[in-house]
Design a protein around this motif. Structure first.
Motif, short mmCIF file in Angstrom:
data_model
loop_
_atom_site.label_atom_id
_atom_site.label_comp_id
_atom_site.label_asym_id
_atom_site.label_seq_id
_atom_site.Cartn_x
_atom_site.Cartn_y
_atom_site.Cartn_z
N GLY A 1 0.78 -1.23 0.00
CA GLY A 1 0.00 0.00 0.00
C GLY A 1 0.81 1.28 0.00
O GLY A 1 0.44 2.26 -0.64
N SER A 2 1.97 1.29 0.69
CA SER A 2 2.72 2.55 0.76
C SER A 2 3.24 2.94 -0.63
O SER A 2 3.21 4.11 -1.01
N THR B 1 3.74 -0.33 9.38
CA THR B 1 4.68 -1.15 10.14
C THR B 1 6.03 -0.45 10.32
O THR B 1 6.85 -0.92 11.10
N ARG C 1 1.46 -11.22 4.93
CA ARG C 1 2.39 -11.26 6.05
C ARG C 1 1.61 -11.62 7.32
O ARG C 1 0.39 -11.55 7.35
N GLU D 1 -4.19 -2.59 11.26
CA GLU D 1 -3.87 -1.92 9.99
C GLU D 1 -3.80 -0.44 10.31
O GLU D 1 -4.71 0.10 10.95
O1 GMT Z 1 3.28 -1.22 6.87
C1 GMT Z 1 3.11 -2.14 6.07
O2 GMT Z 1 2.65 -3.24 6.33
C2 GMT Z 1 3.49 -1.89 4.68
C3 GMT Z 1 2.56 -0.95 4.07
C4 GMT Z 1 2.68 -1.23 2.66
O3 GMT Z 1 3.62 -0.72 2.06
O4 GMT Z 1 1.87 -2.04 2.21
O5 GMT Z 1 1.21 -1.09 4.54
C5 GMT Z 1 0.80 -0.07 5.39
O6 GMT Z 1 0.56 1.06 4.58
C6 GMT Z 1 -0.62 1.04 3.81
C7 GMT Z 1 -0.67 2.32 2.99
O7 GMT Z 1 -0.67 3.44 3.79
C8 GMT Z 1 -1.82 0.89 4.73
O8 GMT Z 1 -3.02 0.88 3.98
C9 GMT Z 1 -1.70 -0.43 5.52
O9 GMT Z 1 -2.77 -0.48 6.44
C10 GMT Z 1 -0.39 -0.45 6.26
N1 GMT Z 1 -0.20 -1.80 6.84
C11 GMT Z 1 -0.28 -2.01 8.16
O10 GMT Z 1 -0.49 -1.14 8.96
C12 GMT Z 1 -0.12 -3.42 8.59
#
Ligand code: GMT
Length: 403
Positions: free
Chosen positions: A19-20, A127, A212, A286
């Motif tokens: 998502g990022s 994360t 994950r 999340e």
């Molecule tokens: O933090 C991660 O798991 C990675 C990240 C990603 O690059 O996929 O996901 C996070 O960022 C996304 C975009 O802002 C959010 O939608 C997800 O909720 C977030 N993941 C978590 O918090 C587990």
């Protein structure tokens, strides 16, 4: 009033399906559509980046292997690339998405070219604060880089609070939520994908993630197993990741293999999402849950877990349903209810779409980022030189013998 001049913006992100990277790419493309010059800096082409878009540049970071390195130093290669891009294109700012290690590289890059001031913005995605970023190996350096950013944003209030708890930040963190392109992610004719995914006219439950541990995939399989006891449904798994082998084992153990579609990574995820009857995201937490928002924009009701950033995306009982983490029985019984009540499912799907359009529209959130950039550029930003040349020197900054 004279139009604001276009900016030269560097965007540091992960190029993967996560998502990022998706948010960073969509933001960069949106900014370029508005006339800004956008420079993506990443180790590969971001998955949602088209082959060509006006005013969009891609600078790939090359990490050279060397026999001494067990782990090639990506942070250094990225820093050098940022400096190089800044010296060539005179960036107004660099916006790093996901703090680890991007915020550190951008901070270092800025220190390396004090004669050419660079504004640094970090967006926290999840994360990078809630898991890996707070590992003792990374915590201090990550918190330090955030402190030295000119400005920090988080994608939800939940994540903002966690950042304050974990890093003890005393500086402001602006919340700018994620967004979705509701033209691309929209309900529509899904006859083609449905014919392939549900050849027997079954109902379709979907999940999209990077597989994950934090996604709690065993819970997803368990919910699906219970649902299958009363509803002829199929499960569509989009994405891949370290938990996939475990998922496959569970699917086989329960004899569900013929009812599960392993779709792998997909570029046009909207085509699959709009074919679904229900989307399930049973994560431990999340920070936002972009995949859920994309399903909602396609008018697909979402069953997810509460207690984290998803609370800010889904209005429980209206635009989706939230359950305590691990409550697979409740998730399954409500999934059965929705799957067997088409009018209720459609009503919740319509509310989900309404929520996505109202609260997370692409154009408005990109404007929010644009205004944020202008504010950061106009202010004598906090943190170390050259962000704030007026800050009194701390003992650590003081040159030896300066007293
Ligand atoms: O933090 C991660 O798991 C990675 C990240 C990603 O690059 O996929 O996901 C996070 O960022 C996304 C975009 O802002 C959010 O939608 C997800 O909720 C977030 N993941 C978590 O918090 C587990």
């Amino acid at each position: 009033m004279a139009p604001s001049p276009a900016l030269r913006i560097g965007i540091v992100c992960y190029p993967t399906h996560g998502g990022s990277g998706v948010v960073a790419t969509e933001l960069g493309l949106g900014l370029a559509e508005r006339g800004h010059e956008v420079h993506f800096i990443a180790y590969d082409t971001p998955v949602r980046l088209p082959h060509f878009a006006p005013r969009v540049h891609l600078h790939e970071v090359e990490v050279r292997p060397y026999p001494l390195f067990r782990h090639p130093p990506y942070t250094l290669a990225l820093t050098s690339k940022i400096v190089d891009v800044h010296e060539r294109f005179h960036l107004d700012l660099v916006h790093s998405h996901y703090a680890v290690p991007h915020a550190v590289s951008v901070y270092l890059a800025r220190e390396m070219v004090p004669e050419r001031p660079l504004r640094v913005i970090t967006t926290l995605h999840g994360t990078d604060i809630t898991l890996i970023g707070m590992d003792p190996s990374y915590q201090r350096v990550t918190c330090h880089a955030l402190e030295r950013s000119c400005a920090v944003t988080a994608v939800s209030q939940f994540l903002r609070r966690r950042a304050i708890e974990e890093c003890g930040c005393s500086y402001p963190i602006e919340v700018i939520p994620n967004f979705v392109d509701t033209t691309r992610f929209a309900p529509g004719d899904a006859a083609g994908p449905r014919a392939t995914l549900a050849p027997g006219g079954e109902l379709l439950i979907g999940h999209l993630s990077n597989f994950r541990e934090v996604k709690r995939l065993p819970d997803l399989v368990e919910v699906f197993r219970i649902v299958r006891e009363s509803v002829p449904a199929r499960l569509v798994l989009v994405g891949d990741g370290p938990e996939m082998a475990r998922v496959e084992r569970l699917v086989d153990r329960h004899g569900l293999r013929d009812h599960v579609v392993f779709a792998g990574f997909q570029d046009a995820v909207e085509e699959l999402l709009r074919a679904l009857d229900l989307f399930i995201l049973p994560s431990e937490h999340e920070s936002f849950g972009l995949a859920a928002l994309e399903a909602m924009a396609c008018a697909v009701p979402v069953i997810a877990t509460g207690g984290s950033g998803l609370d800010e995306v889904i209005q429980d009982g209206v635009s989706g349903l939230l359950f305590p983490v691990g409550d697979v029985r409740a998730m399954a019984s409500h999934a059965v209810r929705l799957l067997t009540d088409a009018p209720a499912r459609r009503a919740m799907g319509a509310s989900a779409r309404g929520r996505a359009v109202e609260a997370f529209p692409r154009a408005r959130i990109i404007t929010q980022y644009e205004e944020f950039y202008r504010r950061v550029l106009a202010s004598p930003a906090r943190a170390s030189p050259p962000c704030d040349a007026t800050r009194p020197l701390s003992p650590i900054d003081r040159p030896p013998g300066a007293g």
